[in-house]
Design an enzyme around this catalytic site. Structure first.
Site, PDB file in Angstrom:
ATOM      1  N   HIS A 305       0.886  -1.281  -0.134  1.00 22.11           N
ATOM      2  CA  HIS A 305      -0.044   0.091  -0.046  1.00 22.11           C
ATOM      3  C   HIS A 305       1.059   1.253  -0.021  1.00 22.11           C
ATOM      4  O   HIS A 305       1.921   1.102   0.380  1.00 22.11           O
ATOM      5  CB  HIS A 305      -0.888  -0.088   1.178  1.00 22.11           C
ATOM      6  CG  HIS A 305      -1.917   1.129   1.084  1.00 22.11           C
ATOM      7  ND1 HIS A 305      -2.026   2.205   1.299  1.00 22.11           N
ATOM      8  CD2 HIS A 305      -3.292   0.718   0.657  1.00 22.11           C
ATOM      9  CE1 HIS A 305      -3.147   2.952   1.309  1.00 22.11           C
ATOM     10  NE2 HIS A 305      -4.050   2.068   0.777  1.00 22.11           N
ATOM     11  N   ASP A 363      -8.179  -5.634   0.408  1.00 22.78           N
ATOM     12  CA  ASP A 363      -8.428  -6.314  -0.887  1.00 22.78           C
ATOM     13  C   ASP A 363      -7.974  -7.756  -0.819  1.00 22.78           C
ATOM     14  O   ASP A 363      -8.647  -8.460  -1.546  1.00 22.78           O
ATOM     15  CB  ASP A 363      -7.904  -5.515  -2.087  1.00 22.78           C
ATOM     16  CG  ASP A 363      -8.458  -4.323  -2.536  1.00 22.78           C
ATOM     17  OD1 ASP A 363      -9.841  -4.171  -2.032  1.00 22.78           O
ATOM     18  OD2 ASP A 363      -7.751  -3.420  -2.819  1.00 22.78           O
TER      19      ASP A 363
HETATM   20  N1  CMC Z   1       4.255  -7.424  -4.865  1.00 23.60           N
HETATM   21  C1  CMC Z   1       5.363  -7.644  -5.024  1.00 23.60           C
HETATM   22  N2  CMC Z   1       6.352  -6.552  -4.956  1.00 23.60           N
HETATM   23  C2  CMC Z   1       5.562  -5.310  -4.351  1.00 23.60           C
HETATM   24  C3  CMC Z   1       4.105  -5.442  -4.257  1.00 23.60           C
HETATM   25  C4  CMC Z   1       3.476  -6.449  -4.406  1.00 23.60           C
HETATM   26  N3  CMC Z   1       2.047  -6.584  -4.276  1.00 23.60           N
HETATM   27  N4  CMC Z   1       3.756  -3.931  -4.055  1.00 23.60           N
HETATM   28  C5  CMC Z   1       4.981  -3.200  -4.156  1.00 23.60           C
HETATM   29  N5  CMC Z   1       6.080  -3.990  -4.341  1.00 23.60           N
HETATM   30  C6  CMC Z   1       7.408  -3.530  -4.250  1.00 23.60           C
HETATM   31  C7  CMC Z   1       7.671  -3.061  -5.761  1.00 23.60           C
HETATM   32  O1  CMC Z   1       8.130  -3.690  -6.760  1.00 23.60           O
HETATM   33  C8  CMC Z   1       8.833  -1.987  -5.377  1.00 23.60           C
HETATM   34  O2  CMC Z   1       9.924  -2.468  -5.126  1.00 23.60           O
HETATM   35  P1  CMC Z   1      11.357  -1.821  -5.608  1.00 23.60           P
HETATM   36  O3  CMC Z   1      11.526  -0.785  -4.527  1.00 23.60           O
HETATM   37  O4  CMC Z   1      12.361  -3.002  -5.641  1.00 23.60           O
HETATM   38  O5  CMC Z   1      11.301  -1.335  -7.101  1.00 23.60           O
HETATM   39  C9  CMC Z   1       8.396  -1.666  -3.823  1.00 23.60           C
HETATM   40  O6  CMC Z   1       7.640  -2.879  -3.332  1.00 23.60           O
HETATM   41  C10 CMC Z   1       7.623  -0.371  -3.584  1.00 23.60           C
HETATM   42  O7  CMC Z   1       6.320  -0.405  -4.575  1.00 23.60           O
HETATM   43  P2  CMC Z   1       5.966   0.727  -5.244  1.00 23.60           P
HETATM   44  O8  CMC Z   1       5.036   0.141  -6.422  1.00 23.60           O
HETATM   45  O9  CMC Z   1       7.040   1.718  -5.412  1.00 23.60           O
HETATM   46  O10 CMC Z   1       4.994   1.492  -4.179  1.00 23.60           O
HETATM   47  P3  CMC Z   1       3.561   2.313  -4.557  1.00 23.60           P
HETATM   48  O11 CMC Z   1       3.074   2.742  -3.138  1.00 23.60           O
HETATM   49  O12 CMC Z   1       3.765   3.054  -5.667  1.00 23.60           O
HETATM   50  O13 CMC Z   1       2.408   1.093  -4.720  1.00 23.60           O
HETATM   51  C11 CMC Z   1       0.603  -0.228  -4.556  1.00 23.60           C
HETATM   52  C12 CMC Z   1       1.587   0.895  -3.930  1.00 23.60           C
HETATM   53  C13 CMC Z   1      -0.679  -0.379  -3.769  1.00 23.60           C
HETATM   54  C14 CMC Z   1       0.201   0.443  -5.820  1.00 23.60           C
HETATM   55  C15 CMC Z   1       1.484  -1.504  -4.832  1.00 23.60           C
HETATM   56  O14 CMC Z   1       1.875  -2.082  -3.558  1.00 23.60           O
HETATM   57  C16 CMC Z   1       0.745  -2.755  -5.600  1.00 23.60           C
HETATM   58  O15 CMC Z   1       0.805  -2.694  -6.998  1.00 23.60           O
HETATM   59  N6  CMC Z   1       0.272  -3.512  -4.976  1.00 23.60           N
HETATM   60  C17 CMC Z   1      -0.674  -4.653  -5.474  1.00 23.60           C
HETATM   61  C18 CMC Z   1      -1.890  -3.926  -5.823  1.00 23.60           C
HETATM   62  C19 CMC Z   1      -2.937  -3.716  -4.800  1.00 23.60           C
HETATM   63  O16 CMC Z   1      -3.313  -4.535  -3.894  1.00 23.60           O
HETATM   64  N7  CMC Z   1      -3.632  -2.507  -4.459  1.00 23.60           N
HETATM   65  C20 CMC Z   1      -4.570  -2.451  -3.519  1.00 23.60           C
HETATM   66  C21 CMC Z   1      -4.333  -1.134  -2.694  1.00 23.60           C
HETATM   67  S1  CMC Z   1      -5.360  -1.049  -1.358  1.00 23.60           S
HETATM   68  C22 CMC Z   1      -6.831  -0.583  -1.915  1.00 23.60           C
HETATM   69  C23 CMC Z   1      -7.017   0.879  -2.278  1.00 23.60           C
HETATM   70  O17 CMC Z   1      -6.606   1.858  -1.445  1.00 23.60           O
HETATM   71  O18 CMC Z   1      -7.183   1.106  -3.514  1.00 23.60           O
END
Ligand code: CMC
Length: 428
Positions: A305, A363
């Site tokens: 998140h 989720d």
């Molecule tokens: N599985 C594997 N690796 C992950 C995941 C995951 N679900 N989420 C983040 N990472 C890694 C990502 O690859 C990155 O690694 P590195 O620093 O080595 O490049 C690091 O963790 C940070 O991730 P980010 O994408 O920079 O973080 P963000 O804040 O931009 O993204 C997120 C947050 C929720 C979009 C992401 O964690 C994600 O895609 N999760 C899966 C989708 C999901 O479950 N979304 C629901 C969010 S809760 C409901 C809502 O509020 O809508």
């Protein structure tokens, strides 16, 4: 004590005021930065930017805290009901019994949609994704209720708010019924909000339908958990759309469109697909390895998140609700639940997830619960939109009522061609 932050650009230092909230990080107010230095700030994804001032929802992502108007989500989900949370989000205080009864009455009296909406629905293909139907039908409300689109009139704003909270379950149920080829079920005003929604989704004209109170209570709690979440992508979309003076139905339709994406509300659907794809506990290591592989775009859906770097407090309540619902329905040893629990256990102890602070989010468990209740995966994000509508409206109202409100207009770092002269097509 007045606090400021000194920002030095080249050899010029300017003082920017620092504003403190009641809790949470303070902000550096850089509104005059451009005028004083000729520079913008750059923060794609808004990781360090507060886009507005708000009194509605507070999140402490490190501690895993979520407060609506100061009240912890755990207490509201345990002791309150969804319409009470709606009242709280909209008006800032918990209602008295009389206020609650009046609010419930007003919402209930707005549950029907214009009969002409039925015709509008007939234009969709039966296999349309219900989120596509929701974007269109909520946007279309502004064509049906123009007596509540004047945003300068507080009464019209209030009526529009009531209409959306009341009509979202009706439209969501219609989107579902249409997709499965069953007749629409009219709302039943003697029922509470969530029982009415269950009935509109699962009743058929040829049979008596009695909503299961345990499932209705669980659904109500799911709605409460999703009601608001600070300045997330869809809420920011609603605020930005509303900042131009667009009507609230159009703004909420914009929020629904944003929510649809798999990184946001679409994650519950994606998480369930993922659990189904994994299928059995023995295949989990393969998927965990893929999630950790930098060259593989696969992510564990339902994990991570932007704000929570701890267990999402909503996920804990959701996990309990999942067990309650499966117990009530007599679903024992559900393979998806087994995969989910084992995946959670492995991920929470795996150094990759621990170091990156990737915890299960709301989720992760909501899909299993909604599936057990009988909703197809394509409806999961629709239910999220239904619940989040009150948050969008509360945030939109707060913005409209702010005397300092201006149109949202971000700037950019331009990296395209500098100015050049047009070349006639015959000379290219
Ligand atoms: N599985 C594997 N690796 C992950 C995941 C995951 N679900 N989420 C983040 N990472 C890694 C990502 O690859 C990155 O690694 P590195 O620093 O080595 O490049 C690091 O963790 C940070 O991730 P980010 O994408 O920079 O973080 P963000 O804040 O931009 O993204 C997120 C947050 C929720 C979009 C992401 O964690 C994600 O895609 N999760 C899966 C989708 C999901 O479950 N979304 C629901 C969010 S809760 C409901 C809502 O509020 O809508």
């Amino acid at each position: 004590m007045t606090v400021s932050a000194a920002i030095t650009v080249s050899d010029k230092t300017v003082e920017m005021p620092v504003k403190a909230g009641t809790i949470g990080p303070s902000v550096v107010d850089i509104a005059k930065l451009y005028a004083q230095t000729g520079m913008f700030t750059y923060d794609p994804g808004f990781t360090s930017t507060a886009s507005c001032e708000s009194k509605i929802t507070y999140i402490d992502g490190d501690e895993g805290v979520l407060l609506y108007r100061g009240y912890p989500i755990e207490q509201l989900a345990e002791h309150g009901d969804f319409l009470e949370t709606c009242y709280l989000l909209l008006y800032g205080e918990l209602p008295t019994p009389a206020q609650k009864a009046d609010f419930d009455y007003r919402v209930t009296r707005h549950t029907m949609v214009h009969e002409q909406m039925m015709r509008f629905f007939q234009g969709f293909r039966r296999d349309a994704h219900p989120m596509a139907v929701m974007v269109a039908s909520v946007g279309a409300l502004s064509a049906f209720y123009h007596d509540s689109t004047d945003i300068s009139d507080p009464h019209q704003r209030m009526v529009a708010s009531m209409r959306m909270i009341a009509k979202m379950p009706t439209l969501a149920a219609m989107a579902f019924k249409y997709s499965i080829g069953q007749p629409f079920v009219y709302p039943q005003n003697s029922l509470d909000y969530s029982s009415n929604f269950l009935r509109m989704c699962f009743a058929v004209p040829c049979e008596e339908y009695k909503p299961n109170p345990i499932l209705a209570r669980a659904l109500d709690r799911i709605f409460t958990l999703h009601a608001d979440h600070e300045q997330n992508a869809s809420t920011s979309t609603v605020r930005l759309a509303g900042s131009s003076g667009a009507n609230p139905f159009a703004c909420v339709a914009a929020g629904i469109a944003c929510l649809w994406g798999p990184a946001h509300g679409g994650a519950n659907e994606a998480a369930l697909h993922m659990l189904e794809e994994i299928g059995t506990v023995d295949r989990i290591p393969e998927y965990v390895a893929r999630a950790k592989d930098k060259n593989d775009p696969f992510r564990l859906m339902g994990f991570g998140h932007r704000v929570y770097k701890n267990y999402d407090p909503r996920a804990k309540i959701m996990q309990k609700t999942t067990h309650e619902v499966l117990g009530e329905l007599g679903i024992k040893d559900d393979p998806l639940l087994q995969v989910a629990m084992e995946l959670e256990r492995i991920a929470l102890s795996d150094p990759y997830f621990v170091e990156k602070k990737l915890y299960p989010n709301i989720d992760f468990y909501s899909g299993i619960t909604l599936k057990a209740m009988g909703f197809p995966t394509s409806m999961f994000t629709v239910l999220f939109a239904l619940a989040r509508t009150v948050g969008w409206i509360a945030q939109w109202s707060e913005m409209i009522e702010d005397p300092g409100q201006r149109i949202g207009r971000p700037r950019q770092l331009y990296t395209g061609e500098p100015q050049r002269d047009y070349v006639s097509i015959t000379q290219r």
